[in-house]
Design a protein around this motif. Structure first.
Motif, PDB file in Angstrom:
ATOM      1  N   LEU A 203       0.693  -1.252   0.038  1.00  0.00           N
ATOM      2  CA  LEU A 203       0.063  -0.033   0.014  1.00  0.00           C
ATOM      3  C   LEU A 203       0.827   1.246  -0.105  1.00  0.00           C
ATOM      4  O   LEU A 203       2.011   1.190   0.752  1.00  0.00           O
ATOM      5  CB  LEU A 203      -1.053   0.114   1.120  1.00  0.00           C
ATOM      6  N   VAL A 204       0.359   2.449  -0.672  1.00  0.00           N
ATOM      7  CA  VAL A 204       1.166   3.664  -0.536  1.00  0.00           C
ATOM      8  C   VAL A 204       0.064   4.696  -0.507  1.00  0.00           C
ATOM      9  O   VAL A 204      -0.991   4.531  -1.171  1.00  0.00           O
ATOM     10  CB  VAL A 204       2.059   3.521  -1.785  1.00  0.00           C
ATOM     11  N   ALA A 205       0.444   5.700   0.164  1.00  0.00           N
ATOM     12  CA  ALA A 205      -0.214   6.815   0.409  1.00  0.00           C
ATOM     13  C   ALA A 205       0.614   8.067   0.023  1.00  0.00           C
ATOM     14  O   ALA A 205       1.878   7.946  -0.067  1.00  0.00           O
ATOM     15  CB  ALA A 205      -0.805   6.844   2.014  1.00  0.00           C
ATOM     16  N   TYR A 206      -0.089   9.156  -0.429  1.00  0.00           N
ATOM     17  CA  TYR A 206       0.381  10.454  -0.737  1.00  0.00           C
ATOM     18  C   TYR A 206       0.048  11.583  -0.057  1.00  0.00           C
ATOM     19  O   TYR A 206      -1.075  11.724   0.488  1.00  0.00           O
ATOM     20  CB  TYR A 206       0.391  10.483  -2.294  1.00  0.00           C
ATOM     21  N   SER A 207       1.179  12.495   0.055  1.00  0.00           N
ATOM     22  CA  SER A 207       0.722  13.927   0.447  1.00  0.00           C
ATOM     23  C   SER A 207       2.010  14.709   0.074  1.00  0.00           C
ATOM     24  O   SER A 207       2.883  14.328  -0.558  1.00  0.00           O
ATOM     25  CB  SER A 207       0.744  13.992   2.141  1.00  0.00           C
ATOM     26  N   SER A 208       1.747  16.082  -0.028  1.00  0.00           N
ATOM     27  CA  SER A 208       2.873  17.000  -0.506  1.00  0.00           C
ATOM     28  C   SER A 208       3.795  17.136   0.729  1.00  0.00           C
ATOM     29  O   SER A 208       3.612  16.817   1.788  1.00  0.00           O
ATOM     30  CB  SER A 208       2.211  18.229  -0.726  1.00  0.00           C
ATOM     31  N   ASN A 209       4.835  17.613   0.174  1.00  0.00           N
ATOM     32  CA  ASN A 209       6.193  17.738   1.278  1.00  0.00           C
ATOM     33  C   ASN A 209       5.660  19.090   2.088  1.00  0.00           C
ATOM     34  O   ASN A 209       6.554  19.369   3.012  1.00  0.00           O
ATOM     35  CB  ASN A 209       7.627  17.942   0.491  1.00  0.00           C
ATOM     36  N   LEU A 210       4.794  19.777   1.803  1.00  0.00           N
ATOM     37  CA  LEU A 210       3.939  20.933   2.645  1.00  0.00           C
ATOM     38  C   LEU A 210       3.149  20.337   3.516  1.00  0.00           C
ATOM     39  O   LEU A 210       2.512  21.343   4.242  1.00  0.00           O
ATOM     40  CB  LEU A 210       3.853  22.124   1.668  1.00  0.00           C
ATOM     41  N   VAL A 215       0.943  14.248   9.176  1.00  0.00           N
ATOM     42  CA  VAL A 215       0.450  13.342   8.214  1.00  0.00           C
ATOM     43  C   VAL A 215       1.623  12.318   8.159  1.00  0.00           C
ATOM     44  O   VAL A 215       1.251  11.327   7.969  1.00  0.00           O
ATOM     45  CB  VAL A 215       0.371  14.075   6.893  1.00  0.00           C
ATOM     46  N   GLU A 216       2.776  12.643   8.250  1.00  0.00           N
ATOM     47  CA  GLU A 216       3.936  11.650   8.115  1.00  0.00           C
ATOM     48  C   GLU A 216       3.693  10.862   9.432  1.00  0.00           C
ATOM     49  O   GLU A 216       4.164   9.717   9.279  1.00  0.00           O
ATOM     50  CB  GLU A 216       5.142  12.587   8.108  1.00  0.00           C
ATOM     51  N   LYS A 217       3.656  11.551  10.544  1.00  0.00           N
ATOM     52  CA  LYS A 217       3.472  10.766  11.826  1.00  0.00           C
ATOM     53  C   LYS A 217       2.238   9.670  11.669  1.00  0.00           C
ATOM     54  O   LYS A 217       2.419   8.548  12.321  1.00  0.00           O
ATOM     55  CB  LYS A 217       3.249  11.617  13.065  1.00  0.00           C
ATOM     56  N   ALA A 218       1.197  10.101  11.089  1.00  0.00           N
ATOM     57  CA  ALA A 218      -0.019   9.251  10.780  1.00  0.00           C
ATOM     58  C   ALA A 218       0.549   7.743  10.038  1.00  0.00           C
ATOM     59  O   ALA A 218       0.056   6.822  10.419  1.00  0.00           O
ATOM     60  CB  ALA A 218      -1.139   9.808  10.004  1.00  0.00           C
ATOM     61  N   GLY A 219       1.382   8.356   9.156  1.00  0.00           N
ATOM     62  CA  GLY A 219       2.014   7.137   8.031  1.00  0.00           C
ATOM     63  C   GLY A 219       2.867   6.086   8.991  1.00  0.00           C
ATOM     64  O   GLY A 219       2.770   4.988   8.886  1.00  0.00           O
ATOM     65  N   LYS A 220       3.613   6.526   9.838  1.00  0.00           N
ATOM     66  CA  LYS A 220       4.264   5.668  10.999  1.00  0.00           C
ATOM     67  C   LYS A 220       3.540   5.080  11.958  1.00  0.00           C
ATOM     68  O   LYS A 220       3.967   3.954  11.778  1.00  0.00           O
ATOM     69  CB  LYS A 220       5.373   6.617  11.715  1.00  0.00           C
ATOM     70  N   VAL A 224       1.860   2.748   6.899  1.00  0.00           N
ATOM     71  CA  VAL A 224       1.543   2.755   5.647  1.00  0.00           C
ATOM     72  C   VAL A 224       2.635   3.749   5.111  1.00  0.00           C
ATOM     73  O   VAL A 224       2.940   4.697   5.688  1.00  0.00           O
ATOM     74  CB  VAL A 224       0.137   3.435   5.591  1.00  0.00           C
ATOM     75  N   HIS A 225       3.161   3.219   4.041  1.00  0.00           N
ATOM     76  CA  HIS A 225       4.200   3.668   3.514  1.00  0.00           C
ATOM     77  C   HIS A 225       3.691   5.364   2.865  1.00  0.00           C
ATOM     78  O   HIS A 225       2.817   5.153   1.839  1.00  0.00           O
ATOM     79  CB  HIS A 225       4.823   3.377   1.975  1.00  0.00           C
ATOM     80  N   LEU A 226       3.946   6.411   3.514  1.00  0.00           N
ATOM     81  CA  LEU A 226       3.245   7.783   3.048  1.00  0.00           C
ATOM     82  C   LEU A 226       4.415   8.576   2.356  1.00  0.00           C
ATOM     83  O   LEU A 226       5.616   8.947   2.650  1.00  0.00           O
ATOM     84  CB  LEU A 226       2.961   8.394   4.245  1.00  0.00           C
ATOM     85  N   LYS A 227       4.220   8.820   1.077  1.00  0.00           N
ATOM     86  CA  LYS A 227       5.415   9.422   0.111  1.00  0.00           C
ATOM     87  C   LYS A 227       4.823  10.981   0.103  1.00  0.00           C
ATOM     88  O   LYS A 227       3.900  11.324  -0.070  1.00  0.00           O
ATOM     89  CB  LYS A 227       5.169   8.757  -1.385  1.00  0.00           C
ATOM     90  N   LEU A 242       1.181  13.787  -8.843  1.00  0.00           N
ATOM     91  CA  LEU A 242       0.591  12.650  -8.369  1.00  0.00           C
ATOM     92  C   LEU A 242       0.392  11.547  -9.650  1.00  0.00           C
ATOM     93  O   LEU A 242       0.680  10.292  -8.992  1.00  0.00           O
ATOM     94  CB  LEU A 242      -0.857  12.940  -7.866  1.00  0.00           C
ATOM     95  N   LEU A 243       0.204  11.793 -10.535  1.00  0.00           N
ATOM     96  CA  LEU A 243       0.069  10.786 -11.922  1.00  0.00           C
ATOM     97  C   LEU A 243       1.220  10.005 -11.823  1.00  0.00           C
ATOM     98  O   LEU A 243       1.225   8.862 -11.966  1.00  0.00           O
ATOM     99  CB  LEU A 243      -0.608  11.355 -12.752  1.00  0.00           C
ATOM    100  N   ALA A 244       2.176  10.988 -11.684  1.00  0.00           N
ATOM    101  CA  ALA A 244       3.733  10.050 -12.160  1.00  0.00           C
ATOM    102  C   ALA A 244       3.888   9.420 -11.067  1.00  0.00           C
ATOM    103  O   ALA A 244       4.495   8.069 -11.360  1.00  0.00           O
ATOM    104  CB  ALA A 244       4.683  11.444 -12.067  1.00  0.00           C
ATOM    105  N   ALA A 245       3.814   9.696  -9.544  1.00  0.00           N
ATOM    106  CA  ALA A 245       3.907   8.713  -8.651  1.00  0.00           C
ATOM    107  C   ALA A 245       3.024   7.594  -8.875  1.00  0.00           C
ATOM    108  O   ALA A 245       3.708   6.712  -8.403  1.00  0.00           O
ATOM    109  CB  ALA A 245       3.843   9.890  -7.285  1.00  0.00           C
TER     110      ALA A 245
END
Lengths: 515, 515
Positions: A203-210, A215-220, A224-227, A242-245
């Motif tokens: 599984l992979v989830a996404y958010s922006s680096n901003l 959000v990163e903590k929730a992934g931890k 879930v691998h949060l990119k 997003l599409l490219a990722a």
């Protein structure tokens, strides 16, 4: 006295007032505290924002252990100033321009007081019907006031509805966990021999680096691998990124499940492009969560409705009334398009929590990470009624007007540059040294920041985006004003001149910068 | 008015009071609310515990949307009785004997009011030094008052210390996540080519089948296989059960990492055997967390210190002052033997949260699931000082004495049996039908429970352990009393006689039971 294990000595019982104080002692203490709070708010504008204390300061002010016998209220009351106020960062003093504002208002205080007195733990409908039902009504009031899509209403079409969480962090973790569980269930129905972890690792989830650090903590926490995908130069997560990722991840056998998009990022109050991100999520069957913790309150105003474009594509939406909607901390509003995805994710139903209305009523314990919950809907109810939607719009507009005012000041001084559009109540800027490299510019701006902080008249927070260190100033709390922003701007200019000298030629700063 | 996207219209600004009410309007409203709360507490004992409402009752009482213009306090105030009280389950009315008590007291209300007024978001030390520091001092006061191992003190030996979370659910999730992260780091150092999920799929955690449902939920969120092991006939998780599970799991290539032991289970207030479980965890290098959410407060009394045996083996310990220590909801105290295991698990440190005292001060945001946090230490401070440790001990002792009183009543009636030792403030019992099977006995007891609930004079909760359905009665809240328990016992006996007839021969119940 000799104590025998577990033995009850009835003479010990009932020697203290059951409520800790007699009714009349509470009356006089509470009235005095209310008056003290009014004094505090009345003088708060002029309090020094950041206290002159060092880590460990309180150890010397308090005894090493709790008292055996009860102390009286005057003793305790007199320590409020000496212990609490002495070491407090005053989030609503006029000089507080850091983070984002934390909401407060008198109606919210009244609501919170009543909530503390009623004091149910509202995990299930039966644990206090009023607690659950006022929450469903308030979440509908809020959804309508913000003009959210109709599918978020309890009283609307479909299985949607809202819930009050404590913080945006919980909302993110709850939605990410729900999306994860939904994906695992789907995959298990296709490949019943796989383990949860066989699936979860893909599984992979996404958010922006901003996006906010939570959000990163929730992934931890949810494993879930949060990119974190790069936002564009305007601080916005775009569809093509997003599409490219997604394409790369799918080629590598990954399963994209979730996007946390931001409306109003923490560092610079920029906005992800939901009109681009939304259709991609829809096509890929991904959960689209929106974190509008700060900026969500702006949707109260028609002139800021334009930032909501694309909300019709979302699966869940969250904002914090405790930021910009005059409700005291903590209070975070979360809506699900389909609440059963949350309920199914984490539902555990022991018999001691079952009740006769199960199935026909909401049990909010399944809509959140924890089990218990405060009666937070009362303070929303009091604020919405005693301030009114027009009052809240006025509050939002004042914050934006203050930010526009500060933006005007910054723009008039050619030594500075504004870094992101001033859309709501946040101004991001820095000193620029065009002939120098990014590192020198950052170093200089860090010195400006440190000098403002050392001055103590204003409390601000810096941020760093795309390698650029800058100063961010958040407006809009109850004691913020254009006059105070003028004063802050003078401090910033003084600090700058101390660092640079009065020369308009910034390249003379070379020598100083290397010190 | 025509609104233009994002445009600021200065005439809209500043037309409402910034705090939602004028100072003097707040003063009169707050004084009136305080008086109203005193009336409420003064009459609370006699309020009907469970309201006569059905799901959806509130929709007809409230408008469909928030008001545009502010309403005045008298309008809002008059709705408190009509809307809130009408639909409330009164957790501190005398007839409330369900779940466990939720703490309340006047000093806690005063503290919560001040906390709401100060209203910092205490994520980092700098965000409000007083908020962080009062918390560290209070957690040391509590640790000493409960006689916890010295390694849990901030001001003690080693890297231990305490933090206030909202709920026990958060404490469990936080400790389980921390144990998981620690195990993953350890395994990665041995096998650097593995993924997190390769490791996580092998991890296993344990708790008893009587632990709170939030333990199972924490396993679901953290994606750790949480095995519920059978408690023994006295409701206690024993060393041999744990050891057997560990041996099988290790043989199958699993990695045991964590045990959540209960001191005072939710269903029946039984106690896991830490003197057996502890040494096993120590030998296996497993994290031993103790959930003493309810029973922890009993450690205030010397005569209940015997239940703490084995605490020296624990890695973390949690109890809820909001249950039995007169502190209002929410307030859950958690200690780590080594806080760096929590901090390292989930630490994400964006620049906008950094400050100059980092490293030399505690940033509690890393000790918890979410980012933000209320100033909860004030209400603990007020309760400890204004009630005093002796007052709190008296409160605990009264709850135990009430339970012992009820136990005596139950034991005098041979139709009933007590199911678990009455150690603290919980009595578990059922009607027994010796000639019948378990299923019939359960059915009969369910009818007794339903009849008591339908009667509405008392609100109690049932539970089921080892296939036995029973009634549990929790004592010890501010308005509980032996007189009220006598009354409750009369209701239970009446209900029983209605179901059974007055015949002492319970096998005559056969016919009724099949209806």
């Amino acid at each position: 006295m000799n104590y025998i294990n577990g033995e009850v000595n009835n003479s010990e019982v009932n020697s203290y007032p059951h409520l800790g104080l007699q009714h009349d002692d509470f009356r006089s203490a509470a009235h005095a505290l209310v008056d003290r709070i009014i004094d505090y708010y009345g003088t708060l504008a002029e309090r020094q924002t950041f206290p002159n204390v060092k880590p460990g300061f309180m150890r010397t002010l308090l005894p090493g252990q709790a008292p055996e016998e009860a102390e009286n209220w005057p003793q305790v009351f007199s320590d409020v100033e000496k212990v609490i106020m002495k070491g407090s960062t005053h989030w609503n003093s006029a000089g507080f321009l850091a983070f984002f504002p934390c909401g407060t208002s008198y109606p919210a205080l009244l609501g919170d007081l009543l909530s503390g007195a009623a004091n149910p733990i509202g995990f299930s409908w039966a644990s206090s019907p009023a607690c659950t039902e006022l929450e469903t009504v308030m979440m509908d009031w809020l959804a309508k006031a913000l003009n959210l899509p109709e599918f978020y209403l309890h009283n609307g079409i479909g299985p949607g509805g809202g819930v009050i969480e404590g913080l945006a962090s919980e909302a993110t973790l709850m939605t990410l966990s729900s999306a994860r569980s939904k994906a695992i269930r789907t995959q298990l129905s296709l490949h019943p021999n796989q383990t949860h972890h066989d699936i979860a690792k893909r599984l992979v989830a996404y958010s922006s680096n901003l996006s906010n650090s939570s959000v990163e903590k929730a992934g931890k926490i949810a494993l879930v691998h949060l990119k974190l995908l790069d936002a564009d130069k305007d601080g916005s997560l775009r569809g093509e990124t997003l599409l490219a990722a997604i394409e790369i991840d799918k080629k590598n056998g990954k399963i994209p499940i979730y996007v946390c998009a931001s409306l109003g990022t923490t560092a610079c109050c920029t906005f992800d492009d939901l009109t681009e991100v939304g259709p991609i999520c829809e096509k890929e069957g991904m959960w689209l969560h929106v974190d509008a913790a700060y900026a969500g309150s702006a949707l109260l105003c028609p002139e800021f409705q334009y930032i909501r474009k694309g909300l019709e594509f979302t699966t869940s939406f969250n904002f914090n009334p405790h930021k910009w909607m005059m409700v005291n901390y903590d209070c975070s509003a979360l809506w699900f398009k389909n609440s059963s995805h949350a309920v199914n994710a984490l539902n555990v139903d022991p018999i001691y929590l079952q009740h006769e209305e199960m199935g026909s009523a909401i049990d909010y314990m399944h809509w959140q990470i924890g089990l218990g919950r405060r009666f937070r809907a009362i303070k929303i109810w009091f604020v919405l009624r005693m301030v009114g939607l027009e009052g809240l719009r006025s509050h939002v507009r004042r914050g934006v007007a203050e930010a526009k005012h500060l933006e005007g000041l910054v723009k008039k001084d050619s030594r500075y540059e504004i870094l992101f559009p001033v859309t709501l109540g946040l101004v991001c800027f820095r000193l620029k040294i065009e002939t120098f490299d990014e590192e020198k510019t950052n170093e200089l701006n860090r010195k400006v920041y440190e000098a403002i902080h050392a001055d103590r008249r204003f409390f601000i927070t810096p941020a760093s985006v795309g390698g650029k260190f800058f100063i961010r100033i958040a407006t809009g709390h109850v004691n913020c004003s254009t006059a105070k922003l003028d004063e802050c701007w003078n401090v910033i200019q003084d600090v700058t001149e101390n660092l640079l000298g009065s020369s308009p030629h910034l390249d003379e700063y070379t020598a100083d910068c290397s010190r």
